[in-house]
Design a protein around this motif. Structure first.
Motif, PDB file in Angstrom:
ATOM      1  N   THR A  39       0.834  -1.201   0.000  1.00  0.00           N
ATOM      2  CA  THR A  39       0.000   0.000   0.000  1.00  0.00           C
ATOM      3  C   THR A  39       0.868   1.250   0.000  1.00  0.00           C
ATOM      4  OG1 THR A  39      -1.771  -1.186   1.152  1.00  0.00           O
ATOM      5  CG2 THR A  39      -1.826   1.225   1.261  1.00  0.00           C
ATOM      6  N   SER A  69       3.874   1.496  -1.190  1.00  0.00           N
ATOM      7  CA  SER A  69       4.491   1.599  -2.521  1.00  0.00           C
ATOM      8  C   SER A  69       3.521   2.184  -3.541  1.00  0.00           C
ATOM      9  CB  SER A  69       4.979   0.230  -2.994  1.00  0.00           C
ATOM     10  OG  SER A  69       6.108  -0.161  -2.258  1.00  0.00           O
ATOM     11  N   LEU A  70       2.293   1.735  -3.513  1.00  0.00           N
ATOM     12  CA  LEU A  70       1.274   2.278  -4.427  1.00  0.00           C
ATOM     13  C   LEU A  70       1.050   3.768  -4.164  1.00  0.00           C
ATOM     14  CD1 LEU A  70      -1.382  -0.581  -4.502  1.00  0.00           C
ATOM     15  CD2 LEU A  70       0.008   0.231  -6.422  1.00  0.00           C
ATOM     16  N   TYR A  71       0.967   4.113  -2.913  1.00  0.00           N
ATOM     17  CA  TYR A  71       0.790   5.512  -2.541  1.00  0.00           C
ATOM     18  C   TYR A  71       1.970   6.335  -3.071  1.00  0.00           C
ATOM     19  CZ  TYR A  71       0.245   9.680   0.341  1.00  0.00           C
ATOM     20  OH  TYR A  71       0.104  10.974   0.760  1.00  0.00           O
ATOM     21  N   ARG A  84       3.994   5.695  -5.556  1.00  0.00           N
ATOM     22  CA  ARG A  84       3.936   5.769  -7.019  1.00  0.00           C
ATOM     23  C   ARG A  84       2.935   6.846  -7.449  1.00  0.00           C
ATOM     24  NH1 ARG A  84       2.800   0.635  -8.159  1.00  0.00           N
ATOM     25  NH2 ARG A  84       4.998   0.129  -8.140  1.00  0.00           N
ATOM     26  N   HIS A  85       1.775   6.879  -6.809  1.00  0.00           N
ATOM     27  CA  HIS A  85       0.732   7.849  -7.182  1.00  0.00           C
ATOM     28  C   HIS A  85       1.062   9.279  -6.745  1.00  0.00           C
ATOM     29  CE1 HIS A  85      -2.056   5.041  -8.961  1.00  0.00           C
ATOM     30  NE2 HIS A  85      -1.899   4.240  -7.940  1.00  0.00           N
ATOM     31  N   HIS A  86       2.000   9.419  -5.824  1.00  0.00           N
ATOM     32  CA  HIS A  86       2.348  10.747  -5.327  1.00  0.00           C
ATOM     33  C   HIS A  86       3.754  11.186  -5.745  1.00  0.00           C
ATOM     34  CE1 HIS A  86      -1.199   9.893  -2.913  1.00  0.00           C
ATOM     35  NE2 HIS A  86      -1.326  11.202  -2.843  1.00  0.00           N
ATOM     36  N   GLY A  87       4.328  10.488  -6.716  1.00  0.00           N
ATOM     37  CA  GLY A  87       5.603  10.904  -7.279  1.00  0.00           C
ATOM     38  C   GLY A  87       6.815  10.680  -6.388  1.00  0.00           C
TER      39      GLY A  87
END
Length: 158
Positions: free
Chosen positions: A103, A105-107, A109-112
């Protein structure tokens, strides 16, 4: 028991402090001496920490049981520093640490955020490695005169 990962709520602060203390007390002795565990515990001031960290931009991911009670959590700072990963001893070996790390890591990725990094205990290191983190150095230091160590680890976010 079914678990879910959800965002932190202000009402979680006391329970997260309890999860943290229970994890250090209950799991810490598997890899650290009693003096080291007590020094580690002394570094965690309680519920106010979570409120302060969120107010300063941190994101906390909470693993909750069927009753929505927090049983594990990860605290991610805006620069990619994963500062906390704690799991209540009654809820270990259920994949929660890996789910929280995924989770985060996904966060990221989505936040640069391009790089995640942490200082992992001997106990958390295997979960971080399974999640793709690489140990860069063993960190030897003292807490109130008690020698202890952890592992500097990092992961590139693609």
């Amino acid at each position: 028991m079914a678990y879910s990962i959800r965002p932190y709520q202000d009402s979680d602060a006391e329970e997260l402090a309890d999860v943290c203390r229970a994890a250090i007390r209950g799991i810490g002795p598997e890899a650290y001496s009693n003096d080291q565990v007590e020094a580690w515990l002394a570094q965690h001031p309680g519920a106010a920490l979570y409120r302060e960290r969120v107010a300063n931009g941190a994101t906390i991911f909470v693993a909750a049981g069927e009753d929505d009670e927090p049983v594990a959590y990860a605290l991610l700072e805006p620069d990619g520093h994963l500062d906390h990963l704690y799991n209540h001893p009654a809820h270990t070996r259920k994949g929660l640490a890996l789910n929280l790390l995924a989770t985060a890591s996904l966060y990221a990725r989505h936040h640069g955020i391009k790089r995640l990094y942490t200082e992992a205990s001997d106990l958390a290191r295997p979960s971080f490695e399974e999640a793709g983190y690489i140990a860069t150095e063993k960190r030897e230091f003292e807490i109130d005169g008690v020698p202890i160590h952890n592992w500097a680890m990092e992961k590139t976010v693609d």
